[in-house]
Write a protein that holds these residues in place. Structure first.
Motif, PDB file in Angstrom:
ATOM      1  N   THR A 108      48.740  49.054  37.897  1.00  0.00           N
ATOM      2  CA  THR A 108      50.074  49.577  37.594  1.00  0.00           C
ATOM      3  C   THR A 108      50.030  51.108  37.700  1.00  0.00           C
ATOM      4  OG1 THR A 108      50.259  47.808  35.980  1.00  0.00           O
ATOM      5  CG2 THR A 108      51.948  49.521  35.886  1.00  0.00           C
ATOM      6  N   PRO A 109      50.961  51.714  38.430  1.00  0.00           N
ATOM      7  CA  PRO A 109      50.915  53.173  38.559  1.00  0.00           C
ATOM      8  C   PRO A 109      51.370  53.889  37.290  1.00  0.00           C
ATOM      9  CG  PRO A 109      52.872  52.308  39.638  1.00  0.00           C
ATOM     10  CD  PRO A 109      52.064  51.111  39.198  1.00  0.00           C
ATOM     11  N   LYS A 110      50.755  55.034  37.043  1.00  0.00           N
ATOM     12  CA  LYS A 110      51.274  55.934  36.006  1.00  0.00           C
ATOM     13  C   LYS A 110      52.438  56.707  36.619  1.00  0.00           C
ATOM     14  CE  LYS A 110      47.286  56.481  33.071  1.00  0.00           C
ATOM     15  NZ  LYS A 110      46.052  57.228  32.871  1.00  0.00           N
ATOM     16  N   ILE A 111      53.493  56.909  35.816  1.00  0.00           N
ATOM     17  CA  ILE A 111      54.718  57.517  36.340  1.00  0.00           C
ATOM     18  C   ILE A 111      54.865  58.965  35.867  1.00  0.00           C
ATOM     19  CG2 ILE A 111      57.257  57.382  36.280  1.00  0.00           C
ATOM     20  CD1 ILE A 111      56.988  54.384  36.445  1.00  0.00           C
ATOM     21  N   ILE A 112      55.120  59.837  36.845  1.00  0.00           N
ATOM     22  CA  ILE A 112      55.296  61.269  36.587  1.00  0.00           C
ATOM     23  C   ILE A 112      56.704  61.652  37.045  1.00  0.00           C
ATOM     24  CG2 ILE A 112      54.487  63.592  37.216  1.00  0.00           C
ATOM     25  CD1 ILE A 112      51.771  62.159  37.963  1.00  0.00           C
ATOM     26  N   ILE A 113      57.472  62.315  36.174  1.00  0.00           N
ATOM     27  CA  ILE A 113      58.846  62.700  36.546  1.00  0.00           C
ATOM     28  C   ILE A 113      59.087  64.172  36.224  1.00  0.00           C
ATOM     29  CG2 ILE A 113      61.306  62.213  36.199  1.00  0.00           C
ATOM     30  CD1 ILE A 113      60.672  59.384  35.485  1.00  0.00           C
TER      31      ILE A 113
END
Lengths: 190, 190
Positions: A108-113
């Motif tokens: 599962t990808p880690k999400i960066i915003i």
């Protein structure tokens, strides 16, 4: 078939985003964004560039454009554009992007915003740059219009400061912001 | 009337540049470049953004577009675009840009050009970043098409490395390259 095996991906999201007066809307896909951001993504070795829109007509538009450059006359006319578009995909919603990355990589990808507001998970550029050296999958999510719906940002693993103007002017085109952010996070150090 | 008093200027040059097969040509002005680069220039506090083309019809096109956004309906519809365009000017040739800066400031600008080749006056980003802290006028010149005619580059005061892809892909749109280069040279350090 992808042009790179990078574990870092980006998404350009057209829903749910705010419009000028704060309503949550679906923004239109700009085909120019798809062209420019595909090239920028390729330059920085991004795994997959996801164009996210729930509007079927817009999905068809983007798919048709990509087919032209990947397989049609465009592929021989402009091979560097073909190469840029090999790693571009269209998805309905962000959850489908996460599912696609998870299915293809097993993680599962880690999400960066990037977001102008400060959140508990806000980090500076050097910190995220270091984070991205680790193993695992990462997804950097960019909003169009007047920015991503706040709930999405709140659920991100990391929030990144936006690109601040030197004099209070903060109106970069999203394609310029993406170029600058990827350069800060991924370019070879001088 | 300009929106800033910065001593650093940029020029987007459409002649003399190379085409795909190495002929020296005049490239067409892309109005989108004028929009995007005006915003990028404003973000980084650039003094004046010069659009350089000797073609009168293209000069008229750019002037008409700027008038719309500065004074016409566009000025009220989108004030941030008006603000971005206050410091954009159209000139015939690079010599006219140098003359304009010299006349307005009383100083001849030093010229910086990004180019893929290595020259005796080539410098890295940290060096040019430091150079730009000094007093005096500076002009960063960007070519369109397949790059500026080599004689122009040879006469520059400084030559800057281009933005290198992480994997040999070097086909950024000029508007993305300008965003990245100004960020590297002028952004506040983290």
């Amino acid at each position: 078939m992808t042009a790179t095996t990078s574990n870092i991906h980006i998404a350009l999201v057209h829903f749910p985003v705010y419009n000028k007066i704060g309503d949550i809307v679906t923004s239109s896909v700009t085909t120019l964004d798809v062209h420019d951001i595909s090239r920028i993504a390729r330059t920085y070795g991004i795994g997959t560039f996801y164009v996210v829109t729930p509007l079927e007509t817009q999905q068809v538009l983007v798919e048709r454009m990509m087919k032209h450059w990947r397989e049609g006359y465009g592929a021989t006319y402009n091979p560097t554009r073909k190469e840029a578009m090999l790693s571009t995909r269209v998805k309905n919603v962000l959850a489908d992007v996460v599912a696609d990355i998870t299915e293809r990589s097993g993680q599962t990808p880690k999400i960066i915003i990037p977001d102008a507001k400060s959140f508990p998970q806000s980090r500076d550029y050097p910190t995220i740059r270091e984070e991205l050296q680790k193993e695992g999958q990462y997804l950097i999510v960019f909003g169009t219009g007047w920015g991503l719906e706040h709930g999405m940002v709140r659920r991100a693993d990391f929030v990144l400061a936006p690109i601040d103007g030197l004099n209070g002017y903060n109106h970069l085109p999203v394609r310029a912001a993406i170029a600058i952010i990827l350069d800060r996070l991924l370019a070879r150090q001088a």
